[in-house]
Design an enzyme around this catalytic site. Structure first.
Site, PDB file in Angstrom:
ATOM      1  N   GLY A 220      11.606 -24.233   8.465  1.00 22.18           N
ATOM      2  CA  GLY A 220      10.180 -24.321   8.184  1.00 22.18           C
ATOM      3  C   GLY A 220       9.381 -23.336   9.010  1.00 22.18           C
ATOM      4  O   GLY A 220       9.890 -22.307   9.462  1.00 22.18           O
ATOM      5  N   GLY A 224       8.408 -20.032  13.909  1.00 24.03           N
ATOM      6  CA  GLY A 224       7.492 -18.901  13.843  1.00 24.03           C
ATOM      7  C   GLY A 224       6.150 -19.215  14.457  1.00 24.03           C
ATOM      8  O   GLY A 224       5.557 -18.373  15.150  1.00 24.03           O
ATOM      9  N   GLU A 262       2.638  -6.274   7.311  1.00 24.29           N
ATOM     10  CA  GLU A 262       2.886  -5.719   5.986  1.00 24.29           C
ATOM     11  C   GLU A 262       2.942  -6.900   5.043  1.00 24.29           C
ATOM     12  O   GLU A 262       3.881  -7.695   5.065  1.00 24.29           O
ATOM     13  CB  GLU A 262       4.192  -4.917   5.996  1.00 24.29           C
ATOM     14  CG  GLU A 262       4.359  -4.065   4.755  1.00 24.29           C
ATOM     15  CD  GLU A 262       5.226  -4.729   3.717  1.00 24.29           C
ATOM     16  OE1 GLU A 262       4.642  -5.221   2.711  1.00 24.29           O
ATOM     17  OE2 GLU A 262       6.440  -4.789   3.889  1.00 24.29           O
ATOM     18  N   GLU A 402       0.187 -11.914  -6.636  1.00 27.01           N
ATOM     19  CA  GLU A 402       1.536 -11.380  -6.467  1.00 27.01           C
ATOM     20  C   GLU A 402       2.552 -12.385  -7.000  1.00 27.01           C
ATOM     21  O   GLU A 402       2.612 -13.522  -6.551  1.00 27.01           O
ATOM     22  CB  GLU A 402       1.819 -11.076  -4.999  1.00 27.01           C
ATOM     23  CG  GLU A 402       3.168 -10.412  -4.783  1.00 27.01           C
ATOM     24  CD  GLU A 402       3.416 -10.029  -3.340  1.00 27.01           C
ATOM     25  OE1 GLU A 402       3.999  -8.955  -3.099  1.00 27.01           O
ATOM     26  OE2 GLU A 402       3.035 -10.814  -2.453  1.00 27.01           O
TER      27      GLU A 402
END
Length: 497
Positions: A220, A224, A262, A402
């Protein structure tokens, strides 16, 4: 089956392998739906340990000479290539990549990035500035001052990568960061972290100093998020969706982290009336043929002059029907699965939404259940056939959002003004394309596009060119020497002449 290794089920921290504090989770092959391995669930304490190791290693690594850093990076490239036969089946199993993508566009490209930045470590980091006259004051005599601008390492860099090209994406961050003297804690995408963990073995083989590269994984967002929140992480380099990028920017702003992002793309391929349609079809068709459309630079919006519109739609439909969808292990397969069932469902929902809004389905739009001639595919797999939607308007969700899958939409335009307006109408601005027999005309049109890159009559990249986006497609640039700048801070040193 993947080869057992030191990295199986374990985190790589300070040059050592350790169990994840919160257990492990399964990694699923997108083409067979079978579990191919398990990755560790890093706890907050695991992330803290990795950051502490990187901080401790930074002092020594940042003071090593450029020649020493270059030598380490070259040894990493050698060790990576030596393990190519181990990496290819592992990467193919966890990403669902075709043979061509897994064999030629993963390990060789990642190794070349380490070699490129081994050379980059030797590039000059000091720029001399012109002497500057200083007026006398009651406290100091006047005269001249000289100065230099010096690029210094940022410190500890957290690298959070996307799932489409796991070790290539990581190498593109890791190599320039290390070349500049930074140390790294990497957090790979949860869907396919096994190859990134295995890079720890490559670093061991290369004799790299412990702590300069650490890997934490998790199913999950927790690992991060802990990396972004850590006050001992100086910079975050992230590749992924714009939505996640916004959260990282907000959370990292509390500690004023440097950011390199990015993010998403919605590439426009503008086909002018004088374009060579074979070139345009081949380039735009790469949105299907290249890793099942899971690439942010893909030209997923074909903007076509009305005089060539139906001809272009027919050409794209014919191209889509030549692409073999199926078992990634087959050398004839061009289009493999998308990464997960959840992502397949998301792609399909975009297609259904477009049809509900009035788009015309020209080809695809179906789920491929299996490859009947392949015994390696016992499950259904997460397949979506290359899909072409015509008569799309710029206001439709499929033209603005996207999709990140094998879906191309075709939109007509009457003149350049309208083409530019449509191309610039999304929140993204990563990579656009112009197709025209008149290169000067295409170059002039490129200047009007709000995007980080413009390809003229080609979908090929130049790896020395700056890479990054306008608007919601990112912050900063990497690639070539720009990557070295991205992972450095400028320091001015001034003295009296």
């Amino acid at each position: 089956m993947t080869t057992p290794s030191r990295s199986a089920h374990r985190l790589f921290v300070n040059g050592e392998w350790r169990d994840g504090g919160d257990g492990s989770y399964p990694v699923v092959n997108p083409s067979t739906e079978q579990v191919v391995g398990h990755a560790p669930e890093a706890s907050a304490a695991d992330v803290e340990a990795a950051v502490a190791a990187a901080r401790e290693a930074f002092g020594g690594w940042s003071r090593t000479s450029a020649v020493e850093r270059a030598a380490v990076l070259n040894r990493i490239a050698d060790a990576l290539l030596a393990r190519n036969d181990e990496f290819v089946p592992l990467l193919q199993a966890e990403t669902g990549a075709t043979i061509r993508v897994a064999s030629s566009l993963q390990v060789p490209v990642a190794a070349e990035r380490f070699r490129r930045y081994a050379r980059g470590a030797l590039e000059p980091t000091v720029t001399s500035l012109a002497p500057h006259p200083v007026a006398a004051t009651p406290l100091a005599a006047g005269g001249l001052t000289s100065a230099v601008a010096v690029r210094r390492a940022v410190g500890v860099v957290g690298c959070i990568t996307s799932y489409n090209f796991p070790i290539v994406n990581l190498a593109g961050k890791l190599a320039p960061a290390l070349a500049m003297g930074n140390t790294v804690v990497a957090k790979p995408a949860p869907q396919d972290p096994l190859g990134c963990l295995k890079l720890g073995e490559v670093f061991e083989d290369a004799g790299a100093p412990p702590g300069i590269f650490n890997v934490v994984t998790g199913s999950g967002a927790a690992a991060g998020a802990a990396l972004v929140a850590s006050p001992d992480v100086d910079m975050i380099s992230f590749t992924g969706s714009t939505a996640v990028g916004r959260r990282i920017a907000a959370d990292g702003g509390h500690t004023m982290k440097r950011m390199l992002m990015e993010l998403g793309g919605k590439g426009a391929g503008i086909v002018l009336e004088d374009a060579d349609l074979r070139t345009a079809v081949s380039a735009i068709g790469s949105a299907w043929a290249f890793h099942s459309g899971q690439i942010c630079t893909a030209p997923t919006r074909a903007l076509v002059h009305v005089s060539r519109y139906e001809e272009m739609v027919m050409g794209l439909a014919q191209y889509a029907n030549t692409l073999t969808v199926g078992d990634p292990l087959s050398p004839t397969t061009v289009v493999g699965p998308v990464i997960t069932a959840l992502h397949r469902d998301r792609v399909e929902s975009h297609i259904a939404g477009a049809l509900a809004e009035g788009a015309r389905l020209v080809s695809g739009g179906t789920r491929k259940e299996h490859a009947p001639d392949s015994p390696t595919l016992p499950g259904t797999g997460f397949y979506v056939a290359p899909t072409l939607l015509a008569d799309v308007t710029p206001a439709m969700a499929v033209a603005r959002e996207e999709v990140f899958g094998p879906v191309v939409v075709v939109i007509p335009f009457r003149d350049e003004e309208e083409a530019v307006a449509i191309a610039n109408s999304t929140e993204f601005g990563l990579y656009d394309y112009v197709f025209s027999a008149d290169t000067a005309r295409a170059y002039a049109l490129a200047a009007r596009l709000r995007t980080g890159h413009v390809g003229i009559n080609t979908a090929q990249r130049n790896m020395e060119a700056p890479f990054g986006g306008f608007k919601q497609s990112g912050i900063g640039r990497d690639g070539g020497s720009y990557g070295l700048q991205a992972y450095s801070e400028l320091q001015a040193v001034i003295w009296a002449c």
